[in-house]
Design an enzyme around this catalytic site. Sequence first.
Site, PDB file in Angstrom:
ATOM      1  N   ASN A  34      54.357  33.550  32.527  1.00 33.63           N
ATOM      2  CA  ASN A  34      54.686  34.694  33.438  1.00 33.63           C
ATOM      3  C   ASN A  34      56.117  34.709  34.302  1.00 33.63           C
ATOM      4  OD1 ASN A  34      51.936  35.743  32.908  1.00 33.63           O
ATOM      5  ND2 ASN A  34      51.264  34.204  34.531  1.00 33.63           N
ATOM      6  N   HIS A 122      41.229  41.083  38.194  1.00 32.31           N
ATOM      7  CA  HIS A 122      41.340  39.778  38.094  1.00 32.31           C
ATOM      8  C   HIS A 122      39.841  39.022  38.864  1.00 32.31           C
ATOM      9  CE1 HIS A 122      42.719  35.464  38.822  1.00 32.31           C
ATOM     10  NE2 HIS A 122      43.524  35.868  37.783  1.00 32.31           N
ATOM     11  N   GLU A 163      44.149  46.833  39.852  1.00 27.44           N
ATOM     12  CA  GLU A 163      45.495  46.123  39.543  1.00 27.44           C
ATOM     13  C   GLU A 163      46.758  47.275  39.174  1.00 27.44           C
ATOM     14  OE1 GLU A 163      45.256  42.628  37.356  1.00 27.44           O
ATOM     15  OE2 GLU A 163      43.212  42.322  37.864  1.00 27.44           O
ATOM     16  N   SER A 167      46.441  41.936  33.585  1.00 23.43           N
ATOM     17  CA  SER A 167      47.004  40.542  33.114  1.00 23.43           C
ATOM     18  C   SER A 167      46.397  40.282  31.653  1.00 23.43           C
ATOM     19  CB  SER A 167      46.529  39.539  34.195  1.00 23.43           C
ATOM     20  OG  SER A 167      44.959  39.090  33.930  1.00 23.43           O
ATOM     21  N   ASP A 192      46.225  45.329  43.418  1.00 25.06           N
ATOM     22  CA  ASP A 192      46.788  43.892  43.077  1.00 25.06           C
ATOM     23  C   ASP A 192      48.229  44.156  42.202  1.00 25.06           C
ATOM     24  OD1 ASP A 192      47.572  41.367  42.677  1.00 25.06           O
ATOM     25  OD2 ASP A 192      45.969  40.823  41.230  1.00 25.06           O
ATOM     26  N   HIS A 195      51.362  41.446  38.584  1.00 27.22           N
ATOM     27  CA  HIS A 195      52.192  41.451  37.256  1.00 27.22           C
ATOM     28  C   HIS A 195      53.320  42.660  37.142  1.00 27.22           C
ATOM     29  CE1 HIS A 195      50.197  38.167  35.097  1.00 27.22           C
ATOM     30  NE2 HIS A 195      49.127  38.589  35.800  1.00 27.22           N
ATOM     31  N   LYS A 226      55.237  34.783  39.452  1.00 23.32           N
ATOM     32  CA  LYS A 226      55.144  35.218  38.142  1.00 23.32           C
ATOM     33  C   LYS A 226      56.637  35.670  38.010  1.00 23.32           C
ATOM     34  CE  LYS A 226      50.371  36.486  37.731  1.00 23.32           C
ATOM     35  NZ  LYS A 226      49.764  35.684  38.769  1.00 23.32           N
TER      36      LYS A 226
END
Length: 366
Positions: A34, A122, A163, A167, A192, A195, A226
């Site tokens: 990541n 997640h 998110e 992911s 979230d 990423h 990440k």
Amino acid sequence: MDFDFLKKKLDERQNSGNLRQLPGQTGLMDFVSNDYLGLAQCGELAEIIREREREESTKIGSTGSRLLSGNHSYYASAEEKLQSVFDAEAVLIFNSGYHANQALVSSVAEKGDTIIYDLLAHVCLKEGAWLSKADTIAFRHNDLNDLEQKLKQAKGRKFVVTETVFSMDGDIAPLQEIVDLCEKYDGYLIVDEAHSTGCFGKDGSGLLNDLNLSSRVFARVYTFGKAMGVHGACVAGSKVLIDYLINFARPFIYTTALPPIGLISIEESFKYLAGHLNLQQQLRNKIDLFRSKFQNAISQTAIQPVIIGSNEGAKTASNKLMIEGFDVRPILSPTVQKGKERLRISLHTFNSEDEIDQLTSILKSI
């Protein structure tokens, strides 16, 4: 002592072809990590962090939780920096994104409330929901109609959990529409940004800031392990929210604090990225290159899934790529839905055009 009950579960997983084992370092071309912006292997950033640590003669450890002896001055400095980056009234640093998400979701909702989470969110967000005393319900992935129906039916305070960049599929949530729905139905939105941190937004401030939506979101979670290349995470929101978490978020209260070097690393990583924002464009260029060469690409982010459809098929495809020098790992069920087993390809600023060309050629043959 009888361990047969553990062995039985392991045997079941072995027989289904999805027994997990810790991998070693391969030395292959990295298309798995990541480290999207290459900051984890940036020698210049590493030297900046080491030099500051040497100059300030910091302790090796934090010595305790933040509510006891661990709230050293580096927390104040790092949180002040993050507050500015994320344009937040307040932030609270956690030891990891898993801790932050689980702590946040589990502590803000109470009995009689409803947590509505994206089906593909997640597991730490889901676990946070399940650990709360609230009713929990999933809405179909990125399905606005289903989310609206769930909001209409929900009781008590309504918390919506999603998110920015997912992911496993690398797709992006319809954030503007979700914000609008939450405002329409008085929902508290938790997002979230694991990423998207670093990859999007001014100074790496994430996708919500990039879309000018952050002020309309109840709570945001940013992860630093990440694209930022270091470790830790934070929750950003109102001062009332942060004070609440300090008092009621058990994964925060009962965890030993990060050591000074961890906080220095976070602060210096964001300072470095602010002076090297061209890394974001470099990453987008590599994404565009991959998409132009692999017509089956379904993501517009650094996460590029290649659906295979079985555990054995995904493992076989991964092994073929590794033999050719590419570190691409299979993602197996139950991590993803059965029938959605895949290769998860991560793109980085440091992947060369030639490497991407070779990788896509092999993928076409698979």
